[in-house]
Design an enzyme around this catalytic site. Structure first.
Site, PDB file in Angstrom:
ATOM      1  N   CYS A 203      99.565  36.998 -75.755  1.00  0.00           N
ATOM      2  CA  CYS A 203      98.484  37.089 -74.754  1.00  0.00           C
ATOM      3  C   CYS A 203      98.945  36.644 -73.374  1.00  0.00           C
ATOM      4  O   CYS A 203      98.225  36.856 -72.399  1.00  0.00           O
ATOM      5  CB  CYS A 203      97.293  36.249 -75.192  1.00  0.00           C
ATOM      6  SG  CYS A 203      96.648  36.742 -76.779  1.00  0.00           S
TER       7      CYS A 203
ATOM      8  N   HIS B   9      92.867  33.447 -69.627  1.00  0.00           N
ATOM      9  CA  HIS B   9      92.881  34.340 -70.793  1.00  0.00           C
ATOM     10  C   HIS B   9      91.553  34.187 -71.521  1.00  0.00           C
ATOM     11  O   HIS B   9      91.067  33.078 -71.744  1.00  0.00           O
ATOM     12  CB  HIS B   9      94.058  33.961 -71.690  1.00  0.00           C
ATOM     13  CG  HIS B   9      94.080  34.693 -72.994  1.00  0.00           C
ATOM     14  ND1 HIS B   9      93.817  36.040 -73.085  1.00  0.00           N
ATOM     15  CD2 HIS B   9      94.324  34.263 -74.263  1.00  0.00           C
ATOM     16  CE1 HIS B   9      93.904  36.404 -74.359  1.00  0.00           C
ATOM     17  NE2 HIS B   9      94.203  35.347 -75.088  1.00  0.00           N
TER      18      HIS B   9
ATOM     19  N   ASN C 229      88.753  39.004 -77.222  1.00  0.00           N
ATOM     20  CA  ASN C 229      90.132  38.718 -76.817  1.00  0.00           C
ATOM     21  C   ASN C 229      90.934  40.018 -76.842  1.00  0.00           C
ATOM     22  O   ASN C 229      91.170  40.577 -77.913  1.00  0.00           O
ATOM     23  CB  ASN C 229      90.716  37.679 -77.782  1.00  0.00           C
ATOM     24  CG  ASN C 229      92.156  37.316 -77.472  1.00  0.00           C
ATOM     25  OD1 ASN C 229      92.823  37.973 -76.669  1.00  0.00           O
ATOM     26  ND2 ASN C 229      92.643  36.274 -78.122  1.00  0.00           N
TER      27      ASN C 229
END
Ligand code: ACO
Length: 334
Positions: free
Chosen positions: A119, A259, A289
């Site tokens: 990520c 994030h 996500n």
């Protein structure tokens, strides 16, 4: 920070996104696994996520986000010197998804490669691409974060399937006037945590066999609690290190774009950085996500909503599989 970044200031000239139309809500998930809308909302903040059609691979989402970023930056595809695609869900093991995007865009002058940092991939890509612009090797670089995580999620595992979504975000970076653009960075890794978040099958360690398929080794696995603890610590630490490398204090942050994994992780970071909630962008309620795509999607939306203006000091920060982390401090040009 290395002097290379100061050779020529590098900033973001345009942003773009692509989100699949199909929406998968928490209510839909209630019919698929033993979960509830209430559990998902309170433990993660996620309400719905987007899922790509079966015939849409990562490269298609990446291409669409890139086209929007090029248009917004008013840069032609043929003027791009390099394309970096950050992803954990490439179309294939090889060739690089970035090459597929290069061909579809007609970016005839561009080198292309994929970058895998979980990520944190977009921030790693941004910092990597910036080196080429800063040093004068290329004028314009496309950095794309793109994912179809729905392809590697085990839809029978309630611990993970409620968390992820598909999407892509892209930026065009290039030279900006002195004092603007990327001012400070922090990148890091800790491979001792590699097994906290992985897809064990399909690589050279466990090539695809009947055994790996039957044992669901091609799906994402995660130790959620351990990743959670790491994330809460690293988001604050990495942001502060990046600010220090820019010679700035946390009080000078105008906007934080973290994030988008879990609202509780973001809230902990906000507390640590002593930021007010209106200085933090959150869209995980709508998209979940999206791994490497999460930061550029949030950046694009924050900009389009008028939350980022010329001279704003913004901090992008992410953590992910590897383990990896990264933060970038930017003074926005326009
Ligand atoms: N619905 C209902 N119950 C669930 C669900 C679900 N979807 N998922 C787990 N549970 C249960 C568990 O089985 C457990 O039950 P038990 O006590 O009977 O065993 C209980 O809920 C509590 O589970 P925890 O794991 O302790 O829940 P927690 O509050 O830690 O939340 C979560 C779990 C949301 C995964 C959290 O740990 C988290 O967000 N971790 C970080 C994840 C993350 O950021 N990942 C992305 C990394 S970035 C990348 O590179 C992809």
């Amino acid at each position: 920070m290395s002097s290379a970044l100061r050779t020529r200031p590098v900033g973001i000239l345009g942003t773009g996104i692509c989100l699949p139309e199909k929406v998968l809500t928490n209510k839909d998930l209630e019919k698929m696994v033993d979960t509830s809308d209430e559990w998902i909302r309170t433990r993660t903040g996620i309400v719905e996520r987007r899922i790509a059609d079966p015939d849409t691979p990562t490269s298609v989402l990446a291409e669409k986000a890139a086209r929007m970023a090029l248009k917004n930056a008013r840069i032609k595809a043929e003027d791009i010197g390099l394309i970096i695609v950050a992803t954990v869900t490439p179309d294939m093991i090889f060739p690089a998804t970035a090459c597929l995007v290069q061909n579809r865009l007609g970016a005839i002058s561009a080198a292309a490669f994929d970058l895998e940092a979980g990520c944190s991939g977009f921030i790693y890509g941004l910092v990597s691409g910036a080196q080429f612009v800063a040093s004068g090797v290329y004028d314009y670089v496309l950095v794309i974060g793109a994912e179809t995580l729905s392809r590697i999620v085990n839809w029978e595992d309630r611990n993970t399937c409620v968390l992820f979504g598909d999407g892509a975000g892209a930026v065009v970076i290039g030279p900006v006037p002195n004092g603007y653009g990327l001012l400070g960075i922090d990148l890091g890794s800790d491979g001792s945590g590699a097994d906290l978040l992985d897809v064990p099958g399909g690589g050279s360690l466990n090539p695809a066999t009947k055994y790996t398929v039957e044992n669901k080794m091609h799906f994402l696995r995660m130790n959620g609690n351990e990743v959670f603890k790491f994330a809460v610590r690293i988001i604050g630490d990495s942001s502060i290190r990046a600010l220090m490398s820019a010679g700035l204090k946390k009080e000078e942050i105008d906007f934080l774009i973290p994030h988008q994994a879990n609202i509780r992780i973001i809230q902990a970071a906000v507390k640590r950085l002593k930021l007010s909630n209106d200085k933090v962008y959150v869209n995980l309620d709508r998209y979940g996500n999206t791994s490497a795509a999460s930061v550029p999607i949030a950046l694009h939306e924050a900009y389009e909503e008028g939350l980022i203006k010329k001279d704003s000091i913004i901090v992008l920060v992410a953590f992910g599989a590897g383990l990896t982390w990264g933060a970038a401090v930017i003074r926005w040009y326009e």
